[in-house]
Scaffold this active site. Structure first.
Site, PDB file in Angstrom:
ATOM      1  N   MET A   1       0.889  -1.324  -0.078  1.00  0.00           N
ATOM      2  CA  MET A   1      -0.092   0.041   0.112  1.00  0.00           C
ATOM      3  C   MET A   1       0.864   1.265   0.015  1.00  0.00           C
ATOM      4  SD  MET A   1      -2.758   1.328  -0.005  1.00  0.00           S
ATOM      5  CE  MET A   1      -3.228   3.016   0.023  1.00  0.00           C
ATOM      6  N   GLU A   2       0.511   2.166  -0.914  1.00  0.00           N
ATOM      7  CA  GLU A   2       1.380   3.364  -1.248  1.00  0.00           C
ATOM      8  C   GLU A   2       1.110   4.629  -0.172  1.00  0.00           C
ATOM      9  OE1 GLU A   2      -1.269   2.303  -3.168  1.00  0.00           O
ATOM     10  OE2 GLU A   2      -2.375   3.915  -4.071  1.00  0.00           O
ATOM     11  N   ASN A   3       0.730   4.119   0.891  1.00  0.00           N
ATOM     12  CA  ASN A   3       0.460   5.333   1.993  1.00  0.00           C
ATOM     13  C   ASN A   3       1.662   6.476   1.811  1.00  0.00           C
ATOM     14  OD1 ASN A   3      -1.307   3.722   3.086  1.00  0.00           O
ATOM     15  ND2 ASN A   3       0.175   2.483   3.988  1.00  0.00           N
TER      16      ASN A   3
ATOM     17  N   HIS B   1       6.150  -0.157  -8.088  1.00  0.00           N
ATOM     18  CA  HIS B   1       4.876   0.027  -8.407  1.00  0.00           C
ATOM     19  C   HIS B   1       4.367   1.042  -7.036  1.00  0.00           C
ATOM     20  CE1 HIS B   1       0.342  -0.718  -9.331  1.00  0.00           C
ATOM     21  NE2 HIS B   1       0.374  -0.543  -8.182  1.00  0.00           N
ATOM     22  N   GLU B   2       4.594   0.641  -5.913  1.00  0.00           N
ATOM     23  CA  GLU B   2       4.281   1.614  -4.841  1.00  0.00           C
ATOM     24  C   GLU B   2       4.899   2.869  -4.741  1.00  0.00           C
ATOM     25  OE1 GLU B   2       1.605   0.415  -3.694  1.00  0.00           O
ATOM     26  OE2 GLU B   2       1.650  -1.730  -4.247  1.00  0.00           O
TER      27      GLU B   2
ATOM     28  N   HIS C   1       3.333   5.269  -7.457  1.00  0.00           N
ATOM     29  CA  HIS C   1       2.163   5.733  -6.900  1.00  0.00           C
ATOM     30  C   HIS C   1       2.310   7.300  -6.319  1.00  0.00           C
ATOM     31  CE1 HIS C   1      -1.114   3.285  -7.685  1.00  0.00           C
ATOM     32  NE2 HIS C   1      -0.986   2.312  -7.096  1.00  0.00           N
TER      33      HIS C   1
ATOM     34  N   GLU D   1      -4.283   2.941 -10.847  1.00  0.00           N
ATOM     35  CA  GLU D   1      -3.783   1.630 -10.900  1.00  0.00           C
ATOM     36  C   GLU D   1      -3.337   1.377 -12.326  1.00  0.00           C
ATOM     37  OE1 GLU D   1      -2.749   0.141  -8.473  1.00  0.00           O
ATOM     38  OE2 GLU D   1      -3.912   1.259  -6.824  1.00  0.00           O
TER      39      GLU D   1
HETATM   40 ZN   LIG Z   1      -1.266   0.295  -7.099  1.00  0.00          ZN
END
Ligand SMILES: [Zn+2]
Length: 851
Positions: A257-259, A291-292, A295, A314
């Site tokens: 998760m990209e928090n 990927h994260e 973001h 996404e």
């Molecule tokens: Zn993603």
């Protein structure tokens, strides 16, 4: 007791929130079962708001007190949130709530994993932390104070200070609540540093629990630095905080998760070491870290207006991470792997009861739309757009996107407008890719006369739920032509198919060419073309496009296997000869040879049979696969020992793409060899292996041949205290089981002392492997259906999100015969009727059953 009627949300109903959120201050007083969350939020009514309803989302919260401008208020509270009368001018909202992180097995909001506090807020988890307008278009700066006795206490942004029992954080970048994160626990960091292109020094950390995980961070750290460099070089995007933290968590519903500034990762997606991770793990970890990180711009700086727009962040970010992997490794190999995944995961979704467009127009539970269609097809749509406008225009449009929309919550319309403005191109028809579900079929016919070759393309898309008819889309078809002697006479050009039926001509040819169509898989479509196996073999030998060379081999493999299933034919000799030639050709890239040697999956054969109007018989498909592989092993018998020796990678393990490609080929050869030598070579490899790739490959080959009992026990004894390696051990036994033993093997493993229903990785290891063993899952006894259904019913009480996702194992049920359909229907009806079924699972089962 009657179930509540589930609420459906519609894209067309979007209305902005009536208030700006100027600042958010949160104080957490941590305690496993009684955490207090104090919020102090500055709201300002929007002058132009049509709807000034003051509603704050909140679920599973115990409200202790609420104040407006310091005065106690008594809001109206339901199980979805609260509403309250508020002033017509800016005001300060304060609330104190109590939550129970230790009792939170759904793993949404604030929960505990392995004695560590952590959060997951996307999509709608923040409402389980405090009352808030929990929607992505509400953005604000967050200041967070954490009080507790944990040695490390982290949140988003930059550190403001810390002392005995407290830590404070401030994130200067306005963000939606779904990007909020908090982590607290006994953690140690693997540090790193990165200097951005403008000279800013960023401190990097990967945080893990003290112990063996500390030795598994180095690869992830390098991957992070490579991602930061790549995004600067390719997209011109720089990191924007002083600090970037990653935390590894064992119990996690998603991959990562990209928090903002505090990425939280499923430990399986960040921890790597040669002894415990396979080549495939290393490649996946590198991709997910990228990927994260990516973001941070495509998702965080520019976010989504509402969850219907999920593919905006996404699709683009999956596309960007695929570009990154292509650059770090091999472009053709990455493309082939992605197409295999797309066909295995997205095509069945698009062709079944769960079909939805990349931008859905309605949902009951947004968690059910984190799908292959939103992610993988969303990325394919970006790839088509780039192909249509060209590379230069693509980067010009992206530059405009970041300039125009930085700090905003956007829509697909905003995204396409940027391309229209940057290129002058009308994208109205292209936009249908976002609103129409289903995989288009493109039927190809051809004519040749007097030096002119005419290619006629016809497109159609089968009906999907709620969409009986579809309009023609813009489909970029990359096509090249080869002469009969194998030379390329026309280099790749992109034909734009925009009508239902369209012809394209090529003049001045000396002879009838052999077409190479849909090069690089230029559009996510199913090609329908009458052709011969001889022509496929010709393209496998001569095509200059590596993707289509593989595709020709793959199509040939499929035809051979279909003939075996449908007519009981023997494996085609010409194909076996072609495979033998390729596998012995040392001039060819080993990774490519490994891919050509990997047969189409049994699920893929079933899918293809279904597309052609047959009812697939899983046992027959399995038998054909076994016969084919055995025959291939015998055909290669004399060359296998030499090939095995020639592809064995000596020396210390390195996870680079070349070594991994060689090991992939070596592994394919070992599995063939094991069919002939009774497992001798595999047992030697197992005993000598000093890395997980070789150990795992040898164990898999032995278990498939039912000769791996001793090694399986040894593997367990060696690794039983490593959760991630044990996930492999659980999954492998089920993946390798013969069809009649698959359900019993899985059932026995659910009684194993290390089976833990509450850990999503372990649950997926067992039941993902069960659903993935095609002939075993669909064994006529129906035992596997029953086992999965009973476990989903049990899991739903703990973790609705993971339960709902696993229901997709049943989505292809209409493909099969009446007997299997009725077995599956009965099991799904049992799930649907389970008392207290979650909204997540209810929506999924209803959609699958109603098809
Ligand atoms: Zn993603």
């Amino acid at each position: 007791m009657a179930k509540d009627t589930p609420q459906t949300f519609y894209l067309k109903d979007y209305t902005p929130f009536g208030y700006d959120v100027e600042s958010v201050h949160l104080t957490f007083r941590l305690s496993p079962e009684t955490t207090r969350v104090l919020s102090k939020i500055r709201f300002a009514p929007k002058a132009d708001a049509a709807d000034k309803t003051f509603f704050l989302h909140g679920e599973d919260l115990q409200l202790i007190s609420a104040k407006i401008d310091g005065q106690e208020v008594a809001p109206e509270v339901t199980d979805k949130g609260l509403s309250c009368d508020v002033p017509g001018a800016p005001f300060t909202w304060e609330a104190e709530v109590e939550i129970n992180p230790a009792g939170n097995t759904a793993l949404e909001g604030l929960y505990m994993s392995n004695r560590m506090y952590c959060t997951q807020c996307e999509a709608e988890g923040f409402r389980k932390i405090t009352y808030y307008p929990d929607r992505p278009d509400v953005m604000s700066t967050f200041t967070v104070r954490i009080e507790g006795d944990e040695p490390v206490m982290l949140s988003n942004g930059n550190p403001m200070g810390h002392g005995e029992g407290w830590a404070e954080w401030h994130d200067p970048w306005p963000k939606p609540a779904y990007l909020f994160a908090l982590v607290a626990g006994d953690l140690v960091n693997h540090p790193g540093q990165f200097t951005t292109k403008s000279g800013k020094v960023v401190e990097l950390n990967i945080w893990v629990r003290p112990g063996p995980d500390e030795g598994k961070c180095a690869f992830g750290m390098e991957a992070l630095k490579k991602s930061m460099t790549w995004d600067e070089e390719v997209y011109g995007l720089e990191y924007d905080l002083e600090l970037f933290n990653i935390v590894a968590v064992d119990d996690f519903n998603m991959g990562a998760m990209e928090n903002k500034g505090l990425n939280i990762f499923n430990s399986s997606c960040v921890l790597a070491s040669p002894e415990t991770s396979t080549d495939a793990n290393f490649e996946r970890i590198e991709a997910i870290i990228a990927h994260e990180y990516f973001h941070n711009w495509t998702g965080n700086r520019i976010t989504c207006r509402d969850w219907f727009q999920l593919c905006l962040k996404e699709g683009l970010t999956v596309f960007r991470d695929a570009q990154f992997t292509s650059d770090m490794r091999s472009e053709p190999v990455k493309r082939i792997e992605d197409v295999i995944t797309l066909r295995a995961r997205q095509f069945p979704e698009d062709g079944g009861p769960l079909a939805h467009p990349p931008r859905p127009e309605e949902f009951q539970e947004i968690n059910n739309f984190y799908t292959a269609t939103v992610y993988e097809k969303g990325a394919e749509v970006i790839g088509m757009l780039k192909r249509l406008v060209g590379d230069e225009n693509y980067y010009k449009a992206l530059k405009l996107y970041f300039e125009r929309h930085d700090g905003q919550a956007c829509t697909i319309e905003d995204w396409l407008q940027v391309f229209e403005d940057a290129t002058g191109r009308d994208l109205q028809q292209f936009k249908l890719w976002y609103s129409q579900a289903g995989t288009p079929r493109v039927k190809v016919s051809e004519e040749y006369a007097d030096g002119t070759y005419t290619l006629t393309l016809e497109q159609s898309t089968p009906p999907t739920p709620g969409q009986p008819d579809k309009a023609p889309r813009v489909i970029p078809m990359a096509v090249g032509l080869l002469s009969p002697n194998g030379d390329e006479v026309r280099a790749t050009e992109v034909l734009e198919l925009t009508e239902a039926k369209q012809s394209f001509t090529f003049d001045g040819l000396a002879a009838k060419p052999v077409p190479s169509i849909l090069r690089e898989f230029s559009a996510p479509v199913i090609l329908e073309r009458d052709t011969t196996n001889a022509e496929r073999a010709f393209l496998l030998a001569h095509d200059t496009d590596p993707f289509n060379r593989w595709e020709a081999g793959n199509a040939l493999a499929k035809e051979v296997r279909l003939a075996m299933v449908l007519d009981g034919a023997a494996p085609d000799g010409a194909y076996l000869d072609a495979l033998e030639k390729l596998v012995r050709d040392d001039d060819q890239d080993p990774a490519f040879r490994a891919l050509v040697l990997s047969p189409p999956s049994q699920a893929d054969i079933a899918q293809t049979l279904f597309e052609r109007g047959y009812t697939p018989d899983p046992q027959k498909i399995y038998d054909a696969a076994e016969t084919f592989t055995q025959t291939l092993a015998q055909q290669l018998e004399t060359s296998l020992p030499r090939l095995y020796a020639a592809t064995t990678v000596e020396g210390p393990y390195a996870p680079d793409a070349d070594s991994a490609g060689k090991r992939a080929l070596n592994g394919r050869i070992l599995s063939l060899l094991t069919r002939l030598d009774g497992g001798e070579q595999a047992a030697r490899q197992y005993a000598a292996a000093d890395n997980m790739t070789q150990q795992y490959t040898a164990l898999a080959a032995l278990m498939k041949a039912e000769k791996g009992d001793a090694q399986s026990q040894a593997f367990f004894d060696q690794w039983n205290d490593d959760r991630l390696v044990m996930d492999k051990w659980f999954a492998l036994q089920i993946a390798c089981a013969a069809p009649q033993k698959t359900a019993a093997t899985a059932a026995a493993l659910t009684n194993h002392a290390l089976f833990d229903m509450k850990n999503p990785n372990r649950f997926r290891a067992v039941f993902g492997a069960l659903a993935g063993n095609h002939a075993g899952f669909h064994h006529a006894s129906g035992e596997a259906y029953a086992l999965l259904a009973e476990n989903l019913i049990a899991l739903d009480k703990l973790n609705p999100q993971t339960t709902a996702r696993m229901c997709a194992a049943f989505q292809t049920w209409k493909r099969y015969d009446a007997g299997r359909q009725s077995l599956i229907r009965a099991r799904m009806s049992r799930i649907a009727g389970a008392p207290g079924l979650s909204r997540d699972t209810n929506e999924m089962i209803t959609r699958i059953l109603d098809a």
